[in-house]
Write a protein that holds these residues in place. Structure first.
Motif, PDB file in Angstrom:
ATOM      1  N   LYS A 139      38.965  40.762  40.616  1.00 33.34           N
ATOM      2  CA  LYS A 139      38.219  41.865  41.210  1.00 33.34           C
ATOM      3  C   LYS A 139      37.251  41.379  42.286  1.00 33.34           C
ATOM      4  O   LYS A 139      37.002  42.092  43.260  1.00 33.34           O
ATOM      5  CB  LYS A 139      37.457  42.628  40.117  1.00 33.34           C
ATOM      6  CG  LYS A 139      38.368  43.355  39.139  1.00 33.34           C
ATOM      7  CD  LYS A 139      37.609  43.963  37.970  1.00 33.34           C
ATOM      8  CE  LYS A 139      36.707  45.093  38.393  1.00 33.34           C
ATOM      9  NZ  LYS A 139      36.124  45.782  37.220  1.00 33.34           N
ATOM     10  N   VAL A 142      38.118  41.643  46.052  1.00 35.06           N
ATOM     11  CA  VAL A 142      38.261  42.930  46.732  1.00 35.06           C
ATOM     12  C   VAL A 142      36.920  43.327  47.338  1.00 35.06           C
ATOM     13  O   VAL A 142      35.923  43.477  46.630  1.00 35.06           O
ATOM     14  CB  VAL A 142      38.748  44.021  45.756  1.00 35.06           C
ATOM     15  CG1 VAL A 142      38.849  45.368  46.453  1.00 35.06           C
ATOM     16  CG2 VAL A 142      40.098  43.621  45.189  1.00 35.06           C
ATOM     17  N   ASN A 143      36.918  43.508  48.637  1.00 32.74           N
ATOM     18  CA  ASN A 143      35.691  43.763  49.379  1.00 32.74           C
ATOM     19  C   ASN A 143      35.360  45.260  49.390  1.00 32.74           C
ATOM     20  O   ASN A 143      35.176  45.869  50.438  1.00 32.74           O
ATOM     21  CB  ASN A 143      35.860  43.236  50.808  1.00 32.74           C
ATOM     22  CG  ASN A 143      34.525  43.061  51.514  1.00 32.74           C
ATOM     23  OD1 ASN A 143      33.469  43.186  50.907  1.00 32.74           O
ATOM     24  ND2 ASN A 143      34.581  42.793  52.802  1.00 32.74           N
ATOM     25  N   VAL A 144      35.306  45.847  48.205  1.00 32.70           N
ATOM     26  CA  VAL A 144      34.999  47.267  48.051  1.00 32.70           C
ATOM     27  C   VAL A 144      34.147  47.413  46.801  1.00 32.70           C
ATOM     28  O   VAL A 144      34.392  46.739  45.796  1.00 32.70           O
ATOM     29  CB  VAL A 144      36.277  48.129  47.912  1.00 32.70           C
ATOM     30  CG1 VAL A 144      35.928  49.613  47.819  1.00 32.70           C
ATOM     31  CG2 VAL A 144      37.232  47.890  49.077  1.00 32.70           C
ATOM     32  N   VAL A 149      36.059  51.945  43.519  1.00 35.01           N
ATOM     33  CA  VAL A 149      37.432  51.726  43.072  1.00 35.01           C
ATOM     34  C   VAL A 149      37.675  52.434  41.742  1.00 35.01           C
ATOM     35  O   VAL A 149      38.779  52.934  41.481  1.00 35.01           O
ATOM     36  CB  VAL A 149      37.733  50.215  42.949  1.00 35.01           C
ATOM     37  CG1 VAL A 149      39.177  49.986  42.497  1.00 35.01           C
ATOM     38  CG2 VAL A 149      37.492  49.508  44.280  1.00 35.01           C
ATOM     39  N   ASP A 195      43.066  41.521  51.729  1.00 35.86           N
ATOM     40  CA  ASP A 195      42.331  42.203  52.801  1.00 35.86           C
ATOM     41  C   ASP A 195      42.923  43.583  53.084  1.00 35.86           C
ATOM     42  O   ASP A 195      42.195  44.570  53.263  1.00 35.86           O
ATOM     43  CB  ASP A 195      42.359  41.365  54.083  1.00 35.86           C
ATOM     44  CG  ASP A 195      41.463  40.142  53.997  1.00 35.86           C
ATOM     45  OD1 ASP A 195      40.608  40.097  53.089  1.00 35.86           O
ATOM     46  OD2 ASP A 195      41.627  39.225  54.824  1.00 35.86           O
ATOM     47  N   SER A 198      42.029  45.965  50.354  1.00 37.31           N
ATOM     48  CA  SER A 198      40.634  46.383  50.499  1.00 37.31           C
ATOM     49  C   SER A 198      40.498  47.488  51.540  1.00 37.31           C
ATOM     50  O   SER A 198      39.768  48.471  51.338  1.00 37.31           O
ATOM     51  CB  SER A 198      39.753  45.186  50.881  1.00 37.31           C
ATOM     52  OG  SER A 198      39.739  44.208  49.860  1.00 37.31           O
ATOM     53  N   ARG A 202      39.232  51.313  50.853  1.00 38.13           N
ATOM     54  CA  ARG A 202      38.089  51.882  51.584  1.00 38.13           C
ATOM     55  C   ARG A 202      38.433  53.232  52.195  1.00 38.13           C
ATOM     56  O   ARG A 202      37.583  54.115  52.299  1.00 38.13           O
ATOM     57  CB  ARG A 202      37.643  50.925  52.687  1.00 38.13           C
ATOM     58  CG  ARG A 202      36.871  49.725  52.191  1.00 38.13           C
ATOM     59  CD  ARG A 202      36.309  48.965  53.370  1.00 38.13           C
ATOM     60  NE  ARG A 202      35.774  47.688  52.960  1.00 38.13           N
ATOM     61  CZ  ARG A 202      35.196  46.830  53.797  1.00 38.13           C
ATOM     62  NH1 ARG A 202      35.092  47.131  55.070  1.00 38.13           N
ATOM     63  NH2 ARG A 202      34.726  45.691  53.355  1.00 38.13           N
ATOM     64  N   GLU A 255      27.010  45.691  44.822  1.00 38.78           N
ATOM     65  CA  GLU A 255      28.349  45.105  44.748  1.00 38.78           C
ATOM     66  C   GLU A 255      28.501  44.176  43.538  1.00 38.78           C
ATOM     67  O   GLU A 255      29.544  43.541  43.363  1.00 38.78           O
ATOM     68  CB  GLU A 255      28.636  44.294  46.023  1.00 38.78           C
ATOM     69  CG  GLU A 255      28.569  45.104  47.300  1.00 38.78           C
ATOM     70  CD  GLU A 255      29.705  46.105  47.385  1.00 38.78           C
ATOM     71  OE1 GLU A 255      30.869  45.684  47.474  1.00 38.78           O
ATOM     72  OE2 GLU A 255      29.419  47.314  47.333  1.00 38.78           O
TER      73      GLU A 255
END
Length: 322
Positions: A139, A142-144, A149, A195, A198, A202, A255
């Motif tokens: 997890k 993941v840049n979210v 999510v 990427d 992600s 988004r 985050e």
């Protein structure tokens, strides 16, 4: 759909193809490939499946062709620990599937993508034979925002969505090349895959106010552009974005991380990428670490091993087969 005959096992490069007969064999394989699960079927002695899998960096990529069955991740499984908190992205290629998590459920048709979280219970049911691709990754990659999510689990990320189409195409292409990719190419492909996922996620979330989310994206972009700067620190980052250091910390707390931890992780990822790049094979581990502001070589080696399970030298040797 006919599923291949049981018993045969074949390997292709670092990929493995398993042709399984009986639900017990299948259960053992999915537990090794993913996380502990319960698998049941109405015809346990006449169950067949083919599982093909490969790990690209930290991304597990698996293609499953199987007879009807039900998979459950229970609360007991989730509480046992031992598994890295991960997301799974599933792409249906043939047949249909039913996914339930977080009080939502969805019927997945061919071409549909769905995400689910291994830290919470879920159920997957297949009434007919099917074919699907599953990508599983930690997890933290993941840049979210994880809370965002959470709102997308057990929903169909539609096949008519252009970004979903790009992710689906990459999953198909990567699966088709299992066992044929060099470690360095596989690593870059894995990073690109995460990427793209992600970006897709988004597009489907709208939980944070847009200005805050946009600001966090700008801060991340700034950090990415200045990872090699030895003076990269919260005070510098906050000043560049005309915000207080306290507010900067609050962005990353949302985050589930800190500014320093995020910078350190990104620098380690850059080091790992460089160590697996054949174009940089003549550069020393120390010089690569220094490029990304790790001035103390022993400290860098300890951090790298704690994060990736191998020393930098051992990782590089494994990548290049030395």
């Amino acid at each position: 759909m006919h599923v291949s005959a049981p018993g045969a096992v074949a390997t292709a490069g670092s990929a493995q193809i398993l042709r399984l007969g009986g639900v017990n064999q299948f259960r053992e394989v999915v537990n090794r490939s993913f996380v502990p699960l319960t698998v049941s079927t109405q015809h346990p002695h006449h169950f067949h499946a083919t599982v093909q899998g490969q790990v690209l960096q930290d991304v597990g990529l698996t293609e499953v062709v199987a007879d009807p069955h039900v998979v459950e991740r229970t609360r007991r499984h989730c509480s046992d620990g031992g598994s890295v908190p991960s997301y799974k992205i599933s792409l249906m290629l043939g047949g249909t599937g039913y996914l339930c998590q977080d009080g939502r459920d969805v019927v997945l048709q061919p071409g549909d993508l769905a995400i689910y979280d291994t830290t919470r219970p879920y159920t997957l049911a297949f009434d007919d034979s099917f074919r699907s691709i599953i990508a599983m990754f930690p997890k933290h990659l993941v840049n979210v925002d994880a809370r965002s999510v959470d709102r997308l689990t057990a929903t169909a990320l539609g096949k008519d969505d252009p970004m979903a189409g790009i992710v689906a195409t990459m999953l198909r292409e990567a699966t088709g090349q299992m066992g044929l990719l060099s470690p360095s190419v596989g690593d870059r492909l894995a990073r690109n895959m995460v990427d793209l996922v992600s970006i897709l996620l988004r597009e489907h979330v709208d939980i944070e106010p847009a200005p805050r989310r946009a600001l966090l994206d700008q801060v991340r972009d700034y950090i990415a552009d200045h990872l090699g700067d030895s003076d990269l620190a919260p005070g510098v980052i906050a000043a560049q974005h005309f915000i207080s250091v306290r507010y900067l910390h609050s962005l990353f707390q949302g985050e589930g991380t800190t500014v320093a931890a995020y910078i350190r992780q990104q620098r380690l990822e850059r080091c790992r990428a460089d160590l697996s790049d054949p174009r940089l094979a003549d550069q020393t581990v120390t010089s690569i670490a220094s490029r990304w502001s790790f001035a103390d070589a022993p400290h860098f080696s300890r951090l790298f091993k704690a994060t990736f399970g191998q020393t930098p030298s051992a990782y590089r040797a494994a990548v290049f087969g030395r």
